[in-house]
Design a protein around this motif. Sequence first.
Motif, PDB file in Angstrom:
ATOM      1  N   ALA A  16     -10.704   2.292  -5.599  1.00 52.96           N
ATOM      2  CA  ALA A  16      -9.800   1.255  -6.084  1.00 52.96           C
ATOM      3  C   ALA A  16     -10.317   0.541  -7.318  1.00 52.96           C
ATOM      4  N   ARG A  33      -7.062  -0.571  -9.278  1.00 50.54           N
ATOM      5  CA  ARG A  33      -5.818  -0.328  -8.546  1.00 50.54           C
ATOM      6  C   ARG A  33      -5.658  -1.395  -7.468  1.00 50.54           C
ATOM      7  N   SER A  60      -5.166  -6.597  -9.804  1.00 54.15           N
ATOM      8  CA  SER A  60      -5.791  -5.419 -10.405  1.00 54.15           C
ATOM      9  C   SER A  60      -5.209  -5.146 -11.782  1.00 54.15           C
ATOM     10  N   ALA A  81      -3.951  -2.354 -12.799  1.00 53.77           N
ATOM     11  CA  ALA A  81      -2.719  -1.575 -12.678  1.00 53.77           C
ATOM     12  C   ALA A  81      -1.507  -2.466 -12.474  1.00 53.77           C
ATOM     13  N   THR A 100      -5.389   3.936 -15.815  1.00 49.77           N
ATOM     14  CA  THR A 100      -6.193   3.586 -14.633  1.00 49.77           C
ATOM     15  C   THR A 100      -7.276   4.642 -14.416  1.00 49.77           C
TER      16      THR A 100
END
Length: 270
Positions: free
Chosen positions: A69, A150, A167, A169, A176
């Motif tokens: 992530a 993410r 995040s 994203a 990303t």
Amino acid sequence: MTSINAARLRAELVGPYAAVDVVSSTGSTNADLRVASVEGAPDRTVLIAEEQTAGVGRRARAWSSPKGAGIYLSVLLRPHGVGFAELGSLAIVAGLAVTDLTAELGVDAALKWPNDVLAGPGRGKCAGILAESVAAEEVAVVLGIGLNVRPLGAEVKPGAGGLLPTSLAEHGARTTDRTEIASVLLSAFARRESRWRAAGGNLSTAGLLEDYRARCETLGQQVRVLLPGDASLLGTATDVDPSGQLVVVDEDGLRHTVFAGDVVHLRAVP
């Protein structure tokens, strides 16, 4: 989910860094590099983890580090010529590097003193920074950066000061790709840190202080600073000095310099 490409990072970052390693999982990259420092790892050693199972932030708070992530990295630095008292400003250097990255990715972001990066209209926390000195014969510090690339998922709770996690994203980052993001971030940090080191850790001499003042949303805010020992300070954040300390003017007009503390933004002062 694509893994971080260690070979590509080594090829792109050779020169500024002595070593770049990527591991699948670890407890804490900062903890690993503290051990490596004692064992003689060279200046500007980088460790990146796909996942941290025991990542920590300020005051030993847990930092959520789920696999794939984000970017969870630490850099071991042996800044010859920088005194121990100036090491505290290294988190500010790292914050500037993160906002160099967000600007390149097209993400609206700002800094919150001393170690948070906020993104988006709601100003959620997208990154945290932790600098830890290492007990050694020479000055050494391990700098950790946790960056959410993410979304982390709904189960992640607000952090210190009630900041909601967010995040890159979620705020329209142009990519990303975590390998590219890590390369841009570490390149930006190398440029900033080299200037900081050459100036003996003085942010003003390094030409970094004005950049920080422009990007720090803590300045001009009414704040509550939670200090060590359960004390607190209420006032207006007016400046950051060349050593990275926050200047707060209290309700009686008295000026305080704060080296360490958690800041809660209350409201902007008209």
